[in-house]
Design a protein around this motif. Structure first.
Motif, short mmCIF file in Angstrom:
data_model
loop_
_atom_site.label_atom_id
_atom_site.label_comp_id
_atom_site.label_asym_id
_atom_site.label_seq_id
_atom_site.Cartn_x
_atom_site.Cartn_y
_atom_site.Cartn_z
N MET A 1 -5.03 -2.37 -8.38
CA MET A 1 -4.37 -2.71 -7.05
C MET A 1 -3.73 -4.14 -7.34
SD MET A 1 -4.62 -1.27 -3.97
CE MET A 1 -5.86 -0.25 -4.05
N LEU A 2 -2.74 -4.18 -6.86
CA LEU A 2 -1.61 -5.26 -6.80
C LEU A 2 -1.63 -5.54 -5.25
CD1 LEU A 2 1.38 -4.51 -9.14
CD2 LEU A 2 -0.78 -5.90 -9.57
N LYS A 3 -1.22 -6.88 -5.07
CA LYS A 3 -1.02 -7.21 -3.52
C LYS A 3 0.57 -7.76 -3.27
CE LYS A 3 -5.28 -7.87 -1.67
NZ LYS A 3 -5.87 -7.07 -1.01
N VAL A 4 1.00 -7.51 -2.07
CA VAL A 4 2.27 -7.97 -1.91
C VAL A 4 2.10 -9.62 -1.88
CG1 VAL A 4 4.44 -7.99 -0.38
CG2 VAL A 4 3.17 -5.92 -0.65
N GLU A 5 3.13 -10.33 -2.52
CA GLU A 5 2.83 -11.83 -2.70
C GLU A 5 3.49 -12.54 -1.67
OE1 GLU A 5 0.85 -13.38 -4.76
OE2 GLU A 5 0.21 -11.51 -5.39
N THR A 6 4.60 -11.77 -0.82
CA THR A 6 5.46 -12.74 -0.05
C THR A 6 6.02 -11.95 1.08
OG1 THR A 6 7.62 -12.38 -1.56
CG2 THR A 6 6.31 -14.22 -1.90
N GLY A 7 6.57 -12.53 2.08
CA GLY A 7 7.28 -11.76 3.24
C GLY A 7 6.40 -11.25 4.25
N LYS A 8 6.85 -10.36 4.84
CA LYS A 8 6.30 -9.80 6.17
C LYS A 8 5.05 -8.97 5.55
CE LYS A 8 9.89 -6.61 7.03
NZ LYS A 8 11.18 -6.98 7.13
N LEU A 9 5.18 -8.51 4.46
CA LEU A 9 4.01 -7.42 4.13
C LEU A 9 2.98 -8.17 2.99
CD1 LEU A 9 6.18 -4.34 2.88
CD2 LEU A 9 4.92 -4.69 5.05
N LYS A 10 3.17 -9.58 3.02
CA LYS A 10 2.22 -10.36 2.23
C LYS A 10 0.79 -10.07 2.49
CE LYS A 10 0.89 -15.05 1.02
NZ LYS A 10 1.29 -16.49 1.03
N GLY A 11 -0.09 -9.52 1.15
CA GLY A 11 -1.33 -9.31 1.44
C GLY A 11 -1.65 -7.98 1.35
N LYS A 12 -0.52 -6.99 1.81
CA LYS A 12 -0.80 -5.57 1.84
C LYS A 12 -1.13 -5.09 0.29
CE LYS A 12 0.24 -4.90 6.05
NZ LYS A 12 -0.64 -4.14 7.21
N ASN A 13 -1.80 -4.04 0.20
CA ASN A 13 -2.09 -3.39 -0.91
C ASN A 13 -1.00 -2.71 -1.75
OD1 ASN A 13 -4.58 -4.64 -1.36
ND2 ASN A 13 -5.59 -2.90 -0.14
N VAL A 14 -1.02 -2.71 -3.07
CA VAL A 14 0.10 -1.86 -3.84
C VAL A 14 -0.55 -1.02 -4.87
CG1 VAL A 14 2.33 -1.73 -5.07
CG2 VAL A 14 2.09 -3.22 -3.40
N GLU A 15 -0.45 0.23 -4.76
CA GLU A 15 -1.04 0.99 -5.82
C GLU A 15 -0.66 0.71 -7.23
OE1 GLU A 15 -3.74 3.08 -5.66
OE2 GLU A 15 -4.23 2.48 -3.46
N ILE A 16 -1.21 0.92 -8.17
CA ILE A 16 -0.77 0.99 -9.76
C ILE A 16 -0.55 2.16 -10.07
CG2 ILE A 16 -1.70 -1.42 -9.98
CD1 ILE A 16 -3.82 -0.32 -11.66
N VAL A 17 0.24 2.16 -11.28
CA VAL A 17 0.36 3.65 -11.99
C VAL A 17 -0.68 4.05 -12.82
CG1 VAL A 17 2.11 4.81 -13.48
CG2 VAL A 17 3.12 2.98 -11.92
N PRO A 18 -1.23 4.99 -12.60
CA PRO A 18 -2.55 5.29 -13.57
C PRO A 18 -2.10 5.52 -14.94
CG PRO A 18 -1.98 7.27 -11.94
CD PRO A 18 -1.01 5.92 -11.60
N ASP A 19 -1.44 4.63 -15.63
CA ASP A 19 -1.15 4.78 -17.04
C ASP A 19 -1.01 3.44 -17.56
OD1 ASP A 19 0.32 5.33 -19.36
OD2 ASP A 19 1.88 6.51 -18.37
N SER A 20 -1.88 3.37 -18.78
CA SER A 20 -2.04 2.00 -19.39
C SER A 20 -0.72 1.58 -20.14
CB SER A 20 -3.27 2.17 -20.44
OG SER A 20 -2.87 2.99 -21.36
N ARG A 21 0.14 2.36 -20.01
CA ARG A 21 1.33 1.71 -20.73
C ARG A 21 2.24 1.24 -19.76
NH1 ARG A 21 3.61 7.68 -22.78
NH2 ARG A 21 2.47 7.99 -20.67
N THR A 22 1.91 1.29 -18.52
CA THR A 22 2.90 0.66 -17.61
C THR A 22 2.44 -0.93 -17.55
OG1 THR A 22 2.94 2.71 -16.33
CG2 THR A 22 3.46 0.72 -15.14
#
Length: 178
Positions: A1-22
């Protein structure tokens, strides 16, 4: 899981691609990009988008529209999931196509283009050689690449390097059209 780092969505979760090559654009690079580039009202392209984290940062910082391009089915599914969970559907276009083919076939231009091609696949210079096709004289192209894959200066004489930032093995190269 990543987080939005800046702006109005800061702190919201971003799913990651379920692939170790990404490989993901680090939080420090995403924050730096948001501090260096004004996305307000811009039409943007996230090329080789992966999870879409960079394009989501663009939208979080006021981009009007982002086109996400990736060739991976898993990446496209992840981008769709992230766009839906963050309620960004009306501001995006998601295209499942190879980045090089997209650049050869797309008819419009973008204000800001960000590309983070997979390292060690040898496609960095192919993207750089085609990128002018989606740029006009006011466009900004930001390339994230490994120092080992830094494009040669003469790969595309229609664009010029205007700024460079170093983050360990990662480079951010900023180009404008000549």
């Amino acid at each position: 899981m990543l987080k939005v780092e800046t702006g109005k969505l800061k702190g919201k979760n971003v799913e990651i691609v379920p692939d170790s090559r990404t490989r993901y654009t680090s939080a420090i690079v995403r924050r730096s990009l948001s501090n260096m580039v004004d996305f307000e009202g811009k039409v943007c392209l996230d090329l080789c988008a992966g999870s879409g984290a960079v394009g989501i940062e663009m939208l979080s910082n006021g981009a009007r529209h982002v086109t996400f391009v990736d060739v991976s089915n898993l990446a496209i599914a992840t981008i769709k999931k992230n766009v839906k969970s963050l309620e960004l559907e009306g501001k995006v276009d998601i295209r499942k196509i190879d980045a090089r083919r997209f650049l050869e076939s797309h008819a419009g231009v973008f204000d800001i283009i960000y590309s983070d091609p997979p390292y060690e696949l040898g496609i960095v210079e192919e993207i750089v050689s085609r990128i002018h096709s989606v740029m006009d004289e006011d466009s900004l192209f930001v390339l994230q690449c490994s120092k080992r894959e830094r494009p040669k200066d003469n790969v595309n004489e229609r664009i010029r390097l205007i700024k460079e930032k170093d983050y360990g093995d990662t480079l951010l190269l900023f180009f404008q059209k000549v």
